[in-house]
Write an enzyme that holds these catalytic residues in place. Structure first.
Site, mmCIF file in Angstrom:
data_model
loop_
_atom_site.group_PDB
_atom_site.id
_atom_site.type_symbol
_atom_site.label_atom_id
_atom_site.label_comp_id
_atom_site.label_asym_id
_atom_site.label_seq_id
_atom_site.Cartn_x
_atom_site.Cartn_y
_atom_site.Cartn_z
ATOM 1 N N TRP A 1 -4.344 5.558 20.361
ATOM 2 C CA TRP A 1 -3.558 4.317 20.305
ATOM 3 C C TRP A 1 -2.848 4.311 18.959
ATOM 4 C CZ3 TRP A 1 -5.546 -0.759 18.090
ATOM 5 C CH2 TRP A 1 -4.691 -1.817 18.414
ATOM 6 N N ASP B 1 -14.337 2.680 19.259
ATOM 7 C CA ASP B 1 -13.483 1.568 19.688
ATOM 8 C C ASP B 1 -13.720 1.367 21.182
ATOM 9 O OD1 ASP B 1 -11.481 -0.147 20.446
ATOM 10 O OD2 ASP B 1 -9.841 0.980 19.519
ATOM 11 N N ALA C 1 -12.607 -1.198 23.326
ATOM 12 C CA ALA C 1 -11.765 -2.361 23.650
ATOM 13 C C ALA C 1 -11.690 -2.625 25.160
ATOM 14 C CB ALA C 1 -10.363 -2.144 23.097
ATOM 15 N N LYS D 1 -9.360 -7.810 26.777
ATOM 16 C CA LYS D 1 -9.127 -7.356 28.153
ATOM 17 C C LYS D 1 -10.230 -7.841 29.085
ATOM 18 C CE LYS D 1 -6.586 -4.797 25.474
ATOM 19 N NZ LYS D 1 -5.212 -4.488 25.270
HETATM 20 C C1 LMR Z 1 -1.873 -1.584 24.141
HETATM 21 O O1 LMR Z 1 -2.267 -0.466 23.813
HETATM 22 O O2 LMR Z 1 -0.844 -1.756 24.803
HETATM 23 C C2 LMR Z 1 -2.711 -2.790 23.787
HETATM 24 O O3 LMR Z 1 -3.849 -2.398 23.129
HETATM 25 C C3 LMR Z 1 -1.938 -3.844 23.068
HETATM 26 C C4 LMR Z 1 -1.558 -3.463 21.685
HETATM 27 O O4 LMR Z 1 -1.861 -4.246 20.771
HETATM 28 O O5 LMR Z 1 -0.941 -2.422 21.466
#
Ligand code: LMR
Length: 395
Positions: free
Chosen positions: A130, A211, A213, A246
């Site tokens: 990410w 992480d 999430a 989420k």
């Molecule tokens: C994403 O990856 O789209 C989500 O985790 C939202 C974000 O904050 O980027």
């Protein structure tokens, strides 16, 4: 002074989401941000959360600050949710946690505490990851290394590459892992692979920073936590960033938890004080509303059962969309998209080149990240055929 600032490029995710919002093409498809959407394209509020909100409204008598560690009930419930109620580490009192502003806040506080303990620690991040992991953890001052994670050719985890790269992680380093539903690829480690990572951490002395999430969006709440629980069982130290964005739909309420599994109870107390001091210097106290809602849902047998049911339905719908999307793409393009069904959580890489993703936006108002990461939960009965036809056209 401010005149000296250089313009910044748009955020790789939020910038595209804004572009999608501004697009007035009625056929536009927005698969950018990881937000669950129902078939009408709405990000719904869980019924269990609505009920908790009504009860909270009736009872709330103050808006005074929470303490820097946040709400106690919330912290306890999150430890149970992530580690399991019967976790031996919890029983031994060697876990501490603080409520944070979202999973991002948890990552930041985790990084702050790691930096305070070991400023020279190198954080190993998966390639890809990410994109926000890098500024969130890096702005604390920690350095980075990357490990191979994803094999583009077969749309799966490159475990051999991962192990080969992580062989270079040493004692005092930190390895950032996605607990489940890898963002952006949707390709997860098997339990056997988690075992191997735990063995490497044991032998080499690095600390996992997990992480998680998307707990509950893959195979189920306990199944998705199996990897992190395995690490906690075997290792003296694990740092965890959890989020209620989420799995409780509390995106805008910014509700998360930084959980630290420590060597012993005395160290857990020291770490807790460090985490509270980090919170104090970054944002002082966390926002209350989301944590009070989450704590109420998770701490109430009836609301908890209702929430689990709703989450299971959400997860089942995403998995159904994976099958529908695979079928639609294969029909439109004549190519193999079986991998979409094998992945977990909200995301999938479609395997397009950046130029193809850009063409999809420019010509067809189909928005996905340049990496061709899509939010599977943004697909619905009304856009699936258009999406499949557009993808087939750029392939
Ligand atoms: C994403 O990856 O789209 C989500 O985790 C939202 C974000 O904050 O980027």
């Amino acid at each position: 002074m401010l005149q000296s600032l250089e313009p910044l490029p748009a955020d790789p995710i939020l910038g595209l989401s804004a572009a999608a919002r501004a697009d007035d093409n009625p056929d536009k498809v927005d698969l950018t941000v990881g937000i669950y959407m129902d078939d009408a394209g709405v990000c719904p509020v869980f019924k269990a959360v609505q009920l908790a909100q009504k009860a909270l409204e009736a009872e709330e008598v103050t808006k005074a600050y929470l303490p820097p560690a946040g709400d106690e009930q919330f912290n306890r419930c999150m430890q149970h949710l992530v580690l399991g109620v019967g976790s031996p580490a919890l029983g031994a009192g060697r876990v501490c946690s603080i409520q944070t502003p979202g999973g991002c806040g948890a990552l930041r506080i985790g990084a702050e505490v790691i930096f305070a303990a070991a400023p020279d620690a190198r954080v190993w991040i998966s390639d890809p990851t990410w994109p926000v992991h890098i500024p969130l953890v890096g702005s604390v001052g920690l350095g980075f290394e990357t490990y191979r994670y994803y094999n583009v050719a077969d749309h799966g985890v490159d475990f051999e590459g991962m192990v080969a790269d992580l062989r270079h992680a040493r004692a005092g380093d930190v390895v950032l892992l996605h607990g489940c539903c890898h963002n952006p690829s949707g390709a997860d480690l098997t339990l056997e692979q988690w075992e191997v990572v735990a063995g490497m951490a044991e032998a080499q002395g690095f600390t996992p920073f997990v992480d998680i999430a998307y707990q509950g969006l893959g195979d189920g709440l306990d199944e998705d936590a199996a990897g992190v629980r395995l690490l906690v069982e075997r290792l003296p130290e694990v740092v965890i960033a959890a989020s209620c964005s989420k799995n409780l739909g509390l995106y805008r309420e910014r509700t998360g938890a930084a959980i630290f599994v420590c060597q012993d109870a005395a160290n857990a107390q020291t770490v807790l004080n460090q985490a509270k001091a980090a919170a104090r210097r970054v944002y002082s106290m966390p926002p209350a509303h989301g944590a009070l809602l989450a704590g109420r849902v998770l701490g109430d047998t009836g609301l908890d059962a209702l929430w689990r049911e709703e989450l299971e339905q959400m997860c089942a719908r995403i998995n159904g969309l994976r099958s529908d999307l695979r079928a639609a793409l294969e029909k439109a393009s004549g190519r193999d998209f079986a991998f979409i069904e094998k992945e977990k959580g909200m995301f999938s890489f479609l395997g397009l080149a950046p130029a193809q993703a850009q063409r999809l936006r420019a010509e067809f108002s189909v928005y996905m990240l340049d990496s061709s990461r899509i939010n599977v939960a943004g697909v619905n009965a009304g856009n699936i055929d258009y999406l499949a036809q557009c993808v087939a056209k750029v392939l």
